[in-house]
Design a protein around this motif. Structure first.
Motif, PDB file in Angstrom:
ATOM      1  N   UNK A 156      13.137   1.251  -1.527  1.00 42.27           N
ATOM      2  CA  UNK A 156      14.174   1.782  -0.633  1.00 42.27           C
ATOM      3  C   UNK A 156      14.263   0.962   0.650  1.00 42.27           C
ATOM      4  N   UNK A 157      13.091   0.574   1.201  1.00 47.63           N
ATOM      5  CA  UNK A 157      13.091  -0.238   2.420  1.00 47.63           C
ATOM      6  C   UNK A 157      13.692  -1.613   2.145  1.00 47.63           C
ATOM      7  N   UNK A 158      13.337  -2.176   0.990  1.00 43.70           N
ATOM      8  CA  UNK A 158      13.905  -3.466   0.636  1.00 43.70           C
ATOM      9  C   UNK A 158      15.412  -3.399   0.457  1.00 43.70           C
ATOM     10  N   UNK A 159      15.885  -2.312  -0.141  1.00 39.46           N
ATOM     11  CA  UNK A 159      17.322  -2.122  -0.328  1.00 39.46           C
ATOM     12  C   UNK A 159      18.026  -1.971   1.012  1.00 39.46           C
ATOM     13  N   UNK A 160      17.411  -1.175   1.900  1.00 35.40           N
ATOM     14  CA  UNK A 160      17.970  -1.009   3.244  1.00 35.40           C
ATOM     15  C   UNK A 160      18.047  -2.350   3.958  1.00 35.40           C
ATOM     16  N   UNK A 161      16.995  -3.146   3.837  1.00 34.74           N
ATOM     17  CA  UNK A 161      16.975  -4.450   4.492  1.00 34.74           C
ATOM     18  C   UNK A 161      18.095  -5.340   3.969  1.00 34.74           C
ATOM     19  N   UNK A 162      18.335  -5.273   2.659  1.00 33.17           N
ATOM     20  CA  UNK A 162      19.392  -6.093   2.065  1.00 33.17           C
ATOM     21  C   UNK A 162      20.750  -5.746   2.648  1.00 33.17           C
ATOM     22  N   UNK A 163      20.992  -4.462   2.886  1.00 36.11           N
ATOM     23  CA  UNK A 163      22.267  -4.040   3.470  1.00 36.11           C
ATOM     24  C   UNK A 163      22.316  -4.333   4.973  1.00 36.11           C
ATOM     25  N   UNK A 164      21.218  -4.028   5.660  1.00 40.21           N
ATOM     26  CA  UNK A 164      21.209  -4.135   7.124  1.00 40.21           C
ATOM     27  C   UNK A 164      21.339  -5.571   7.605  1.00 40.21           C
ATOM     28  N   UNK A 172       0.814  -1.222   0.000  1.00 42.50           N
ATOM     29  CA  UNK A 172       0.000   0.000   0.000  1.00 42.50           C
ATOM     30  C   UNK A 172       0.847   1.271   0.000  1.00 42.50           C
ATOM     31  N   UNK A 173       2.159   1.124   0.167  1.00 46.57           N
ATOM     32  CA  UNK A 173       3.033   2.281   0.114  1.00 46.57           C
ATOM     33  C   UNK A 173       3.576   2.426  -1.309  1.00 46.57           C
ATOM     34  N   UNK A 174       4.023   3.640  -1.708  1.00 45.17           N
ATOM     35  CA  UNK A 174       4.562   3.831  -3.063  1.00 45.17           C
ATOM     36  C   UNK A 174       5.709   2.861  -3.351  1.00 45.17           C
ATOM     37  N   UNK A 175       5.843   2.459  -4.624  1.00 41.76           N
ATOM     38  CA  UNK A 175       6.852   1.457  -4.983  1.00 41.76           C
ATOM     39  C   UNK A 175       8.259   1.936  -4.662  1.00 41.76           C
ATOM     40  N   UNK A 176       8.513   3.238  -4.832  1.00 46.11           N
ATOM     41  CA  UNK A 176       9.838   3.762  -4.534  1.00 46.11           C
ATOM     42  C   UNK A 176      10.192   3.603  -3.070  1.00 46.11           C
ATOM     43  N   UNK A 177       9.207   3.829  -2.212  1.00 43.25           N
ATOM     44  CA  UNK A 177       9.435   3.671  -0.776  1.00 43.25           C
ATOM     45  C   UNK A 177       9.672   2.204  -0.436  1.00 43.25           C
ATOM     46  N   UNK A 178       8.895   1.318  -1.020  1.00 42.08           N
ATOM     47  CA  UNK A 178       9.068  -0.109  -0.769  1.00 42.08           C
ATOM     48  C   UNK A 178      10.419  -0.603  -1.289  1.00 42.08           C
TER      49      UNK A 178
END
Length: 473
Positions: free
Chosen positions: A400-408, A392-398
């Motif tokens: 970015x969160x997915x990318x952050x998760x991959x690094x974190x 339900x959130x914009x694809x760009x936000x999702x």
């Protein structure tokens, strides 16, 4: 009340540039925050009372059906008629029918957020009933044709100059800007409404199961006149407001005014139990109590159930840095601030309130000051997780969160990338040591500069300090 929560970002940006609002919010912050701190400091066992109140509210929620049936039985014994409404529409239909059956032409109203929630005024006016708000703040907003921006101080966003113009247009009297004089003018106008009303409508801060009593807390005394002078009294309340005994209320009232506006006690406690008895000098001939669900049972027994503890004090919004800057109207529905960021998605659907769970810094202040210890940041985080899972959130936000998760979740990759980011950020800041713009983060940097990092990561600085090579700065 029309739901406009999906416009939070656009509305809040506009509110940040509203000079009158910003001035009003600064004044309110000092009053609410400092007042609460002083009032709470008077009670040495404040945290013990909070813990007891939270446990009390949890016990009620776990046995909600039993306490509501007990309340219904005791209220009925004392001459009241209890109505059950599953939805806002059903509640309005019940109250409109009561008005029609009694040929009601004028109804006076004490402040009630539940009535705002179901748009009761609109329903009654459509049925030909004149409705007059008698709480001063609500009366001001009725003249302005605006919804409340705060659940305790509904007109907190208004300046006295704005109120003066509203009174001139409505009362056709000389313009006043002295607040006591303006209050007296409003009182004179409302006095005739009190005396001629056919129906009085009130909310209820609490309803007492053991006695069938409804209880309203006010500072103006208008609730007394709404509940005793008209021949018909209608109470509109959410089902979660029930508590077992008057002794339980004695606990909660120690928390409510202190948390709401920093008062040690409230000016008026209006307790109504049944109809006018033989020999009574005042009181209604009919008393109707409308118990409203409208989404509340969706919380029972689920991971948002702590929200049903809420006693509607407003402390969470008073202390929220987001609310302090954008005011209540930015949230787009009845309940603003952190409490609204949890309740609004529950009542109107997360698809209609997508920005609200994200309208928080997660500083945790709302949970710290909540008198019944609601874990508001945790509940907002749960809504964020659901939004992400349901896309339900914009694809760009999702993304970015997915990318952050991959690094974190990859420590080596995270360490390398943060080392690079720290050095690039330091270079980006230049000699001024301030970052004035970042690609993709212009929402932050449009309104503020960010201090530049030193060029080293926290890990590097910490290791240097451990080896005696420098400070964490």
């Amino acid at each position: 009340m029309q739901v406009k929560s999906m416009h939070f970002k656009a509305t809040s940006s506009m509110k940040l540039n509203d000079a009158v609002l910003q001035s009003a919010m600064k004044k309110a912050k000092g009053k609410f925050v400092d007042g609460r701190a002083a009032a709470v400091a008077e009670i040495e066992v404040w945290e013990d009372i909070r813990a007891h109140a939270a446990a009390l509210r949890d016990r009620v929620i776990a046995n909600l059906d039993a306490y509501l049936l007990e309340f219904e039985a005791n209220a009925t014994k004392r001459g009241a008629v209890v109505h059950w409404a599953e939805s806002a529409t059903e509640a309005n239909d019940i109250i409109v029918k009561i008005a029609r059956d009694n040929a009601v032409k004028l109804a006076t109203k004490s402040k009630s957020m539940v009535s705002e929630e179901i748009s009761l005024n609109d329903a009654l006016e459509a049925a030909g009933v004149e409705v007059v708000e008698t709480d001063l703040g609500e009366y001001i907003l009725q003249l302005a044709k605006e919804p409340p921006s705060h659940i305790v101080a509904p007109a907190v966003h208004k300046s006295k100059e704005q109120v003066a113009e509203l009174f001139v247009n409505a009362h056709h009297k000389p313009r006043l800007t002295d607040i006591p004089a303006m209050t007296l003018e409003a009182r004179e106008v409302l006095r005739n409404k009190f005396l001629s009303a056919d129906m009085g409508i009130s909310g209820a801060n609490f309803i007492i199961a053991e006695t069938g009593t409804t209880l309203t807390v006010t500072n103006e005394g208008n609730a007394d006149m709404v509940t005793t002078i008209p021949r018909v009294h209608v109470v509109v309340t959410g089902i979660e407001k029930v508590i077992p005994t008057l002794e339980d209320f004695a606990t909660l009232i120690r928390l409510l005014p202190r948390s709401a506006i920093g008062q040690t006690i409230s000016n008026y406690l209006t307790l109504t139990t049944g109809v006018k008895g033989q020999g009574d000098l005042d009181g209604p001939e009919q008393m109707h109590i409308v118990l409203i669900d409208a989404g509340r049972t969706k919380l029972v027994g689920r991971d948002m159930k702590e929200m049903l503890r809420c006693i509607r004090c407003g402390a969470c919004m008073n202390h929220c840095p987001v609310y302090q800057n954008v005011g209540g109207h930015a949230y787009g529905w009845v309940y603003p601030g952190p409490m609204g960021s949890v309740l609004t998605p529950t009542y109107v659907g997360i698809e209609n309130a997508g920005d609200l769970p994200n309208a928080a810094t997660f500083c945790g202040e709302c949970q710290v000051v909540c008198p019944v210890k609601i874990p508001l940041p945790d509940l907002m985080r749960k809504w964020r997780e659901r939004q992400f899972e349901q896309k339900l959130r914009p694809w760009g936000e999702r993304f970015a969160i997915g990318l952050w998760s991959a690094f974190a979740t990859r420590p080596t990759l995270y360490a390398f990338s943060t080392k690079v980011a720290a050095r690039v950020s330091a270079w980006w800041a230049g000699d001024k040591r301030r970052i004035t713009w970042l690609p993709g983060l212009d929402g932050w940097t449009d309104g503020r500069d960010m201090p530049a990092p030193t060029g080293k990561t926290f890990r590097e600085l910490y290791a240097a300090r451990r080896s005696g090579g420098g400070r964490l700065s």
